[in-house]
Motif scaffolding. Structure first.
Motif, mmCIF file in Angstrom:
data_model
loop_
_atom_site.group_PDB
_atom_site.id
_atom_site.type_symbol
_atom_site.label_atom_id
_atom_site.label_comp_id
_atom_site.label_asym_id
_atom_site.label_seq_id
_atom_site.Cartn_x
_atom_site.Cartn_y
_atom_site.Cartn_z
ATOM 1 N N ASP A 248 0.846 -1.191 0.000
ATOM 2 C CA ASP A 248 0.000 0.000 0.000
ATOM 3 C C ASP A 248 0.879 1.237 0.000
ATOM 4 O O ASP A 248 1.558 1.531 0.987
ATOM 5 C CB ASP A 248 -0.916 -0.007 1.226
ATOM 6 N N LEU A 249 0.875 1.961 -1.110
ATOM 7 C CA LEU A 249 1.638 3.197 -1.221
ATOM 8 C C LEU A 249 0.766 4.422 -0.957
ATOM 9 O O LEU A 249 1.222 5.558 -1.102
ATOM 10 C CB LEU A 249 2.257 3.314 -2.628
ATOM 11 N N ASP A 250 -0.484 4.181 -0.585
ATOM 12 C CA ASP A 250 -1.429 5.269 -0.333
ATOM 13 C C ASP A 250 -1.208 5.825 1.065
ATOM 14 O O ASP A 250 -1.968 5.566 1.994
ATOM 15 C CB ASP A 250 -2.857 4.763 -0.489
ATOM 16 N N THR A 251 -0.129 6.579 1.231
ATOM 17 C CA THR A 251 0.231 7.102 2.542
ATOM 18 C C THR A 251 -0.756 8.180 2.983
ATOM 19 O O THR A 251 -1.309 8.910 2.156
ATOM 20 C CB THR A 251 1.649 7.685 2.529
ATOM 21 N N PRO A 252 -1.005 8.311 4.299
ATOM 22 C CA PRO A 252 -1.964 9.302 4.791
ATOM 23 C C PRO A 252 -1.566 10.725 4.410
ATOM 24 O O PRO A 252 -0.386 11.047 4.309
ATOM 25 C CB PRO A 252 -1.903 9.111 6.319
ATOM 26 N N SER A 253 -2.560 11.546 4.171
ATOM 27 C CA SER A 253 -2.320 12.961 3.885
ATOM 28 C C SER A 253 -3.105 13.810 4.870
ATOM 29 O O SER A 253 -4.056 13.345 5.489
ATOM 30 C CB SER A 253 -2.733 13.317 2.446
ATOM 31 N N VAL A 254 -2.708 15.057 5.014
ATOM 32 C CA VAL A 254 -3.358 15.955 5.969
ATOM 33 C C VAL A 254 -4.822 16.166 5.610
ATOM 34 O O VAL A 254 -5.708 16.179 6.465
ATOM 35 C CB VAL A 254 -2.611 17.305 6.028
ATOM 36 N N THR A 255 -5.097 16.309 4.320
ATOM 37 C CA THR A 255 -6.461 16.604 3.876
ATOM 38 C C THR A 255 -7.294 15.353 3.637
ATOM 39 O O THR A 255 -8.506 15.431 3.497
ATOM 40 C CB THR A 255 -6.422 17.410 2.562
ATOM 41 N N GLY A 256 -6.641 14.199 3.576
ATOM 42 C CA GLY A 256 -7.353 12.987 3.233
ATOM 43 C C GLY A 256 -7.408 12.748 1.742
ATOM 44 O O GLY A 256 -7.914 11.720 1.279
ATOM 45 N N HIS A 257 -6.892 13.688 0.975
ATOM 46 C CA HIS A 257 -6.841 13.572 -0.479
ATOM 47 C C HIS A 257 -5.409 13.775 -0.948
ATOM 48 O O HIS A 257 -4.603 14.429 -0.293
ATOM 49 C CB HIS A 257 -7.764 14.598 -1.148
ATOM 50 N N HIS A 258 -5.107 13.224 -2.118
ATOM 51 C CA HIS A 258 -3.768 13.354 -2.682
ATOM 52 C C HIS A 258 -3.812 14.256 -3.907
ATOM 53 O O HIS A 258 -4.752 14.205 -4.697
ATOM 54 C CB HIS A 258 -3.216 11.984 -3.072
ATOM 55 N N SER A 259 -2.761 15.074 -4.051
ATOM 56 C CA SER A 259 -2.678 15.934 -5.211
ATOM 57 C C SER A 259 -2.389 15.088 -6.441
ATOM 58 O O SER A 259 -1.951 13.947 -6.350
ATOM 59 C CB SER A 259 -1.556 16.967 -5.020
ATOM 60 N N ARG A 260 -2.635 15.665 -7.612
ATOM 61 C CA ARG A 260 -2.356 14.952 -8.860
ATOM 62 C C ARG A 260 -0.875 14.598 -8.962
ATOM 63 O O ARG A 260 -0.506 13.544 -9.505
ATOM 64 C CB ARG A 260 -2.793 15.827 -10.047
ATOM 65 N N ASP A 261 -0.004 15.467 -8.426
ATOM 66 C CA ASP A 261 1.438 15.184 -8.462
ATOM 67 C C ASP A 261 1.775 13.964 -7.607
ATOM 68 O O ASP A 261 2.615 13.136 -7.979
ATOM 69 C CB ASP A 261 2.241 16.395 -7.970
ATOM 70 N N GLU A 262 1.109 13.847 -6.430
ATOM 71 C CA GLU A 262 1.362 12.695 -5.559
ATOM 72 C C GLU A 262 0.899 11.398 -6.220
ATOM 73 O O GLU A 262 1.570 10.363 -6.147
ATOM 74 C CB GLU A 262 0.636 12.885 -4.222
ATOM 75 N N VAL A 263 -0.235 11.459 -6.890
ATOM 76 C CA VAL A 263 -0.750 10.283 -7.589
ATOM 77 C C VAL A 263 0.207 9.889 -8.706
ATOM 78 O O VAL A 263 0.553 8.705 -8.874
ATOM 79 C CB VAL A 263 -2.149 10.568 -8.159
ATOM 80 N N ALA A 264 0.649 10.890 -9.463
ATOM 81 C CA ALA A 264 1.543 10.613 -10.592
ATOM 82 C C ALA A 264 2.881 10.065 -10.119
ATOM 83 O O ALA A 264 3.485 9.218 -10.786
ATOM 84 C CB ALA A 264 1.743 11.890 -11.410
ATOM 85 N N GLU A 265 3.358 10.530 -8.970
ATOM 86 C CA GLU A 265 4.651 10.061 -8.461
ATOM 87 C C GLU A 265 4.582 8.630 -7.975
ATOM 88 O O GLU A 265 5.518 7.838 -8.173
ATOM 89 C CB GLU A 265 5.114 10.976 -7.313
ATOM 90 N N ALA A 266 3.470 8.249 -7.351
ATOM 91 C CA ALA A 266 3.346 6.906 -6.788
ATOM 92 C C ALA A 266 3.028 5.860 -7.845
ATOM 93 O O ALA A 266 3.390 4.690 -7.696
ATOM 94 C CB ALA A 266 2.261 6.895 -5.707
ATOM 95 N N SER A 267 2.353 6.256 -8.923
ATOM 96 C CA SER A 267 1.896 5.295 -9.915
ATOM 97 C C SER A 267 3.019 4.459 -10.530
ATOM 98 O O SER A 267 2.901 3.226 -10.590
ATOM 99 C CB SER A 267 1.107 6.015 -11.009
#
Length: 485
Positions: A248-267
């Motif tokens: 699971d690379l879906d690390t917790p975020s402050v807002t509960g949502h991930h920015s498009r950059d975070e999604v693109a980096e993890a993919s």
């Protein structure tokens, strides 16, 4: 530095308060050598159920003889009370970095003591817990505590690693005849890596471990864990069970949502991990687990390249989530308006022919509760029907499944979202946009075995409603009326 002995007690209604339990515990430990202090806490429910825990702080350098004296002081009490409605659930004794559960049987307790002595100075371990209680029962620790586990739970030292600590603990377990049925678990100090022999699973590791179609042996588990390299894991988490692996690379975020950059980096990291793990599966078509990253989920059941290409053909700015396996694709779009274009894009790709199922919806963005799925050969018809349903705002709580020549309509049976007469009539109108000869089945989602009605596009209604239960008969009558006789 002092360390701890942990005990948790559960008392049946009306028997005593938590303070009574704790007083009994303090009396039990009175005069035992090496005790530094006793810390206690307890709760009492309105139903009269008391639960208490006690932490006995003992000296780090307590001798083996004194350690055995502590265990033998507790064991007769455990023998009388553990499992009893008025007794303790379990007792853990801790010296230094090693804790062990005192068991009722003298031989089992001796085995635990012996193992505790042997691991006490082992440089591979930073922490060891020897217990037999089930996952999560220890209320004295937090959800992410490495102590939480079943059997032998270890945390590696700075000079070691999770895999080495796990293998070392397994060899020590195997050398103790009384502990052959005890499972071994290992955590990394940061809890990002986890491996266990416990076949019953660990919370949230797999969607449904009970139905997993793979059972890995320890060698396979070790290979899979070792294959997930630190550079790709990053701040994520990997858990390996006999039932399979989950990354699971879906690390917790402050807002509960991930920015498009975070999604693109993890993919790409998720794709690399999935590719390596799939390549290690010895049985094609067998799922060995999942790799998740923000807004993506990959099931490890074979070559995922075709499924990945199908997600890629959908306009990237409309995809909010995707879940793929070797033979299925699920896509969520940012709104209902994107469902049909996504379906058409996927249906127009040559790669779709190798799939068993395509699922498209707008997920959490859809307050109407609509979902659509179909076989590749039925996607064109499904897109037509989907467009008609999306365009009818009264239709809510409907799941549509299309196969060649057939469409299944499931109506939400939730009382708060029950289909209205007008909505059902709108559904009938939408499915009649399918080609003549298409067989359409209507059913309730919790009553899948009993169809409400089965009709054929281009022909008059033939459904027989009189044999159905009252509520089913009423819906059947609405379908029959809207279909036309």
């Amino acid at each position: 530095m002092a360390t701890v002995v942990v005990a948790v007690l559960a008392l049946a209604a009306g028997c005593a308060s938590s303070s009574d339990l704790l007083q009994r515990f303090e009396s039990l430990m009175d005069g035992v050598g090496g005790v530094v202090e006793i810390e206690t806490a307890g709760t009492d429910s309105p139903l009269g159920v008391a639960e208490a825990q006690a932490t006995v702080v003992v000296e780090d350098d307590l001798s083996d003889d004194d350690l055995e004296a502590v265990a033998e002081r507790i064991r007769p009490f455990v023998a009388r009370n553990v499992g009893d409605s008025s007794g303790w659930r379990f007792v853990d004794v801790r010296r230094g970095t090693v804790s062990f559960e005192v068991l009722a049987d003298e031989g089992d307790t001796a085995a635990q003591l012996d193992l505790a002595r042997r691991v006490a100075d082992d440089p591979v371990f930073a922490e060891v817990s020897l217990a037999t209680h089930a996952f999560g029962e220890d209320g004295a620790t937090g959800d992410d505590s490495p102590r939480r586990g079943f059997g032998i739970t270890v945390v590696p030292s700075e000079s070691s690693d999770v895999l080495s600590a796990w293998q070392r603990a397994r060899s020590l377990r195997d050398a103790a005849a009384q502990l052959t049925d005890v499972d071994v678990t290992a955590w990394s100090p940061d809890t990002r890596r986890f491996v266990t022999e416990n076949v019953s699973g660990f919370p949230s590791v797999l969607d449904d471990p009970a139905t997993s179609d793979v059972v890995l042996d320890a060698a396979d588990q070790a290979r899979l864990l070792d294959a997930v390299v630190a550079a790709d894991l990053g701040g994520g988490r990997v858990e390996v069970l006999p039932e399979g692996i989950r990354v699971d690379l879906d690390t917790p975020s402050v807002t509960g949502h991930h920015s498009r950059d975070e999604v693109a980096e993890a993919s790409p990291r998720a794709a690399r991990i999935a590719g390596v793990l799939v390549g290690m599966s010895e049985v094609p078509g067998t799922s060995i687990g999942f790799v998740s990253s923000p807004d993506e989920r990959r099931e490890l059941d074979g070559d995922l390249s075709a499924a990945e290409s199908l997600v890629d053909v959908v306009a990237s700015d409309t995809v909010t989530y995707s879940a793929i396996s070797a033979r299925s694709v699920e896509v969520w779009t940012s709104g209902l308006e994107g469902v049909v274009p996504a379906m058409q894009a996927i249906g127009g790709s040559a790669a779709v022919s190798g799939m068993d199922e395509i699922r498209v919806s707008s997920g959490a963005a859809d307050r109407r509760g609509l979902s659509f799925s179909g076989r590749p050969e039925a996607l064109a018809v499904l897109a037509t029907v989907t467009g008609a349903i999306v365009a009818a705002p009264r239709i809510e709580g409907v799941a549509v499944t299309a196969t060649e020549g057939r469409i299944s309509i499931e109506l939400d049976d939730d009382d708060d979202a029950a289909a209205t007469d007008a909505a059902v009539a709108d559904v009938v109108g939408a499915v009649r946009t399918a080609p003549a000869g298409t067989v359409v089945t209507f059913r309730r989602d919790v009553r899948g075995a009993a169809d409400l009605a089965t009709e054929t596009v281009g022909q008059a209604a033939t459904g027989e409603c009189s044999t159905l239960a009252d509520d089913d008969a009423a819906l059947c009558a609405i379908v029959r009326s809207a279909w036309g006789v």
